[in-house]
Scaffold this motif. Structure first.
Motif, PDB file in Angstrom:
ATOM      1  N   ILE A  90       0.823  -1.045   0.092  1.00 36.36           N
ATOM      2  CA  ILE A  90      -0.085   0.195  -0.021  1.00 36.36           C
ATOM      3  C   ILE A  90       0.853   1.121  -0.019  1.00 36.36           C
ATOM      4  CG2 ILE A  90      -1.589   1.019   1.388  1.00 36.36           C
ATOM      5  CD1 ILE A  90      -2.748  -1.344   0.138  1.00 36.36           C
ATOM      6  N   GLN A  91       0.545   2.182  -0.821  1.00 39.73           N
ATOM      7  CA  GLN A  91       1.326   3.448  -1.113  1.00 39.73           C
ATOM      8  C   GLN A  91       0.590   4.744  -0.576  1.00 39.73           C
ATOM      9  OE1 GLN A  91       4.531   3.077  -2.259  1.00 39.73           O
ATOM     10  NE2 GLN A  91       3.993   0.882  -2.605  1.00 39.73           N
ATOM     11  N   GLU A  92       1.253   5.360   0.046  1.00 43.66           N
ATOM     12  CA  GLU A  92       0.415   6.674   0.720  1.00 43.66           C
ATOM     13  C   GLU A  92      -0.168   7.320  -0.640  1.00 43.66           C
ATOM     14  OE1 GLU A  92       2.313   9.275   3.691  1.00 43.66           O
ATOM     15  OE2 GLU A  92       3.494   7.938   4.281  1.00 43.66           O
ATOM     16  N   SER A  93      -0.107   7.148  -1.723  1.00 40.39           N
ATOM     17  CA  SER A  93      -0.774   7.790  -2.974  1.00 40.39           C
ATOM     18  C   SER A  93      -2.035   7.193  -2.997  1.00 40.39           C
ATOM     19  CB  SER A  93       0.178   8.072  -3.856  1.00 40.39           C
ATOM     20  OG  SER A  93       0.735   6.960  -4.751  1.00 40.39           O
ATOM     21  N   ASP A  94      -2.101   5.933  -2.706  1.00 41.95           N
ATOM     22  CA  ASP A  94      -3.051   5.106  -3.066  1.00 41.95           C
ATOM     23  C   ASP A  94      -4.588   5.812  -2.474  1.00 41.95           C
ATOM     24  OD1 ASP A  94      -1.700   3.270  -4.348  1.00 41.95           O
ATOM     25  OD2 ASP A  94      -1.642   1.850  -2.742  1.00 41.95           O
ATOM     26  N   ILE A  95      -5.613   5.470  -2.852  1.00 41.55           N
ATOM     27  CA  ILE A  95      -6.853   5.809  -2.422  1.00 41.55           C
ATOM     28  C   ILE A  95      -7.507   4.320  -2.073  1.00 41.55           C
ATOM     29  CG2 ILE A  95      -9.167   6.769  -2.859  1.00 41.55           C
ATOM     30  CD1 ILE A  95      -7.878   8.879  -4.660  1.00 41.55           C
ATOM     31  N   VAL A  96      -8.051   4.080  -0.860  1.00 39.43           N
ATOM     32  CA  VAL A  96      -8.665   2.807  -0.652  1.00 39.43           C
ATOM     33  C   VAL A  96     -10.122   3.093  -0.240  1.00 39.43           C
ATOM     34  CG1 VAL A  96      -6.806   1.791   0.271  1.00 39.43           C
ATOM     35  CG2 VAL A  96      -8.173   3.090   1.814  1.00 39.43           C
ATOM     36  N   ARG A  97     -11.039   2.119  -0.699  1.00 37.51           N
ATOM     37  CA  ARG A  97     -12.530   2.219  -0.320  1.00 37.51           C
ATOM     38  C   ARG A  97     -12.851   0.884   0.193  1.00 37.51           C
ATOM     39  NH1 ARG A  97     -13.792   2.919  -6.509  1.00 37.51           N
ATOM     40  NH2 ARG A  97     -13.472   0.652  -7.158  1.00 37.51           N
ATOM     41  N   LEU A  98     -13.983   0.764   0.715  1.00 43.43           N
ATOM     42  CA  LEU A  98     -14.517  -0.484   1.024  1.00 43.43           C
ATOM     43  C   LEU A  98     -15.292  -0.956  -0.246  1.00 43.43           C
ATOM     44  CD1 LEU A  98     -16.359   0.460   4.348  1.00 43.43           C
ATOM     45  CD2 LEU A  98     -14.498  -0.655   3.865  1.00 43.43           C
ATOM     46  N   PRO A  99     -15.131  -2.242  -0.509  1.00 45.36           N
ATOM     47  CA  PRO A  99     -15.607  -2.657  -1.817  1.00 45.36           C
ATOM     48  C   PRO A  99     -17.269  -3.010  -1.763  1.00 45.36           C
ATOM     49  CG  PRO A  99     -14.155  -4.294  -1.000  1.00 45.36           C
ATOM     50  CD  PRO A  99     -14.357  -3.125  -0.052  1.00 45.36           C
ATOM     51  N   ARG A 100     -17.842  -3.109  -2.872  1.00 48.65           N
ATOM     52  CA  ARG A 100     -19.265  -3.188  -3.097  1.00 48.65           C
ATOM     53  C   ARG A 100     -19.709  -4.612  -2.163  1.00 48.65           C
ATOM     54  NH1 ARG A 100     -22.363  -4.931  -8.584  1.00 48.65           N
ATOM     55  NH2 ARG A 100     -24.657  -4.712  -7.374  1.00 48.65           N
ATOM     56  N   GLY A 101     -20.579  -4.234  -1.215  1.00 55.12           N
ATOM     57  CA  GLY A 101     -21.195  -5.477  -0.162  1.00 55.12           C
ATOM     58  C   GLY A 101     -20.432  -5.338   1.081  1.00 55.12           C
ATOM     59  N   ASP A 126     -13.002   6.687   2.762  1.00 51.39           N
ATOM     60  CA  ASP A 126     -14.356   7.276   2.335  1.00 51.39           C
ATOM     61  C   ASP A 126     -14.125   7.225   0.621  1.00 51.39           C
ATOM     62  OD1 ASP A 126     -12.383   9.223   1.446  1.00 51.39           O
ATOM     63  OD2 ASP A 126     -13.655  10.876   2.417  1.00 51.39           O
ATOM     64  N   GLY A 127     -13.135   6.570   0.414  1.00 53.39           N
ATOM     65  CA  GLY A 127     -12.984   6.220  -1.332  1.00 53.39           C
ATOM     66  C   GLY A 127     -12.367   7.712  -1.913  1.00 53.39           C
ATOM     67  N   GLU A 128     -12.076   8.674  -1.175  1.00 50.10           N
ATOM     68  CA  GLU A 128     -11.729   9.908  -1.965  1.00 50.10           C
ATOM     69  C   GLU A 128     -10.254  10.308  -1.148  1.00 50.10           C
ATOM     70  OE1 GLU A 128     -14.670  12.753  -1.671  1.00 50.10           O
ATOM     71  OE2 GLU A 128     -16.227  11.584  -2.620  1.00 50.10           O
ATOM     72  N   ARG A 129     -10.197   9.950   0.085  1.00 49.91           N
ATOM     73  CA  ARG A 129      -9.080  10.372   0.711  1.00 49.91           C
ATOM     74  C   ARG A 129      -7.803   9.323   0.303  1.00 49.91           C
ATOM     75  NH1 ARG A 129     -12.257  10.694   5.886  1.00 49.91           N
ATOM     76  NH2 ARG A 129     -13.040  12.531   5.602  1.00 49.91           N
ATOM     77  N   SER A 130      -6.415   9.948   0.176  1.00 50.67           N
ATOM     78  CA  SER A 130      -5.312   9.026  -0.034  1.00 50.67           C
ATOM     79  C   SER A 130      -5.035   8.640   1.343  1.00 50.67           C
ATOM     80  CB  SER A 130      -4.199   9.791  -0.801  1.00 50.67           C
ATOM     81  OG  SER A 130      -3.713  10.867   0.251  1.00 50.67           O
ATOM     82  N   VAL A 131      -4.212   7.377   1.281  1.00 55.30           N
ATOM     83  CA  VAL A 131      -3.660   6.828   2.331  1.00 55.30           C
ATOM     84  C   VAL A 131      -3.067   7.838   3.192  1.00 55.30           C
ATOM     85  CG1 VAL A 131      -2.257   4.915   3.500  1.00 55.30           C
ATOM     86  CG2 VAL A 131      -3.950   4.438   1.447  1.00 55.30           C
ATOM     87  N   GLY A 132      -2.156   8.648   2.467  1.00 53.89           N
ATOM     88  CA  GLY A 132      -1.459   9.744   3.147  1.00 53.89           C
ATOM     89  C   GLY A 132      -2.150  10.629   3.801  1.00 53.89           C
ATOM     90  N   THR A 133      -3.197  10.973   3.265  1.00 53.00           N
ATOM     91  CA  THR A 133      -4.234  11.831   3.869  1.00 53.00           C
ATOM     92  C   THR A 133      -4.732  11.363   5.279  1.00 53.00           C
ATOM     93  OG1 THR A 133      -4.841  13.001   1.784  1.00 53.00           O
ATOM     94  CG2 THR A 133      -6.226  13.491   3.559  1.00 53.00           C
ATOM     95  N   ILE A 134      -5.221  10.248   5.162  1.00 50.80           N
ATOM     96  CA  ILE A 134      -5.556   9.358   6.178  1.00 50.80           C
ATOM     97  C   ILE A 134      -4.617   9.419   7.439  1.00 50.80           C
ATOM     98  CG2 ILE A 134      -6.330   7.113   7.234  1.00 50.80           C
ATOM     99  CD1 ILE A 134      -7.851   6.778   4.171  1.00 50.80           C
ATOM    100  N   ILE A 135      -3.352   9.151   6.905  1.00 48.89           N
ATOM    101  CA  ILE A 135      -2.446   9.023   7.938  1.00 48.89           C
ATOM    102  C   ILE A 135      -2.281  10.570   8.624  1.00 48.89           C
ATOM    103  CG2 ILE A 135       0.248   8.663   8.210  1.00 48.89           C
ATOM    104  CD1 ILE A 135      -0.026   6.929   6.005  1.00 48.89           C
ATOM    105  N   ASP A 136      -2.089  11.650   7.870  1.00 50.83           N
ATOM    106  CA  ASP A 136      -2.037  12.886   8.414  1.00 50.83           C
ATOM    107  C   ASP A 136      -3.213  13.252   9.363  1.00 50.83           C
ATOM    108  OD1 ASP A 136       0.494  13.434   6.982  1.00 50.83           O
ATOM    109  OD2 ASP A 136      -0.804  14.291   5.328  1.00 50.83           O
ATOM    110  N   ARG A 137      -4.414  12.847   8.945  1.00 51.96           N
ATOM    111  CA  ARG A 137      -5.598  13.098   9.799  1.00 51.96           C
ATOM    112  C   ARG A 137      -5.406  12.336  11.156  1.00 51.96           C
ATOM    113  NH1 ARG A 137     -10.707  14.920   6.820  1.00 51.96           N
ATOM    114  NH2 ARG A 137     -11.434  13.676   8.740  1.00 51.96           N
TER     115      ARG A 137
END
Length: 93
Positions: free
Chosen positions: A4-15, A50-61
């Motif tokens: 997982i890279q800090e530039s990646d955006i993660v989301r919960l998959p469908r279901g 939330d499917g919009e924030r990057s992993v780096g942004t989540i870490i910063d928050r």
């Protein structure tokens, strides 16, 4: 294991849903035919997805909220996300 890279955006998959489980007194990730019980830390981290924030942004928050060293939070978050991707309850967008 998935990297997982800090530039990646993660989301919960469908279901897959993040829900409060009042009976058990905590939060769970509900996936088809599976339930993942989350502790307080995991809920705080997954709650940022939330499917919009990057992993780096989540870490910063999380660093701002918990005033913890960024290197430690980054390592913990990327490791957790990689494990959840492997279990197919999180995906890289």
């Amino acid at each position: 294991m998935t990297a997982i890279q800090e530039s990646d955006i993660v989301r919960l998959p469908r279901g897959v849903r993040l829900r409060e489980d009042k009976r058990r007194g905590g939060w769970v990730l509900l996936a088809p035919e599976r339930v993942f019980q989350l502790d307080g830390i995991a809920q705080a981290v997954v709650g940022q997805v939330d499917g919009e924030r990057s992993v780096g942004t989540i870490i910063d928050r999380l660093c701002e909220t918990y005033q913890a060293p960024r290197e430690r939070i980054a390592q913990d978050v990327t490791t957790m996300f990689a494990g959840l991707v492997e279990k197919r309850v999180l995906e890289v967008a």
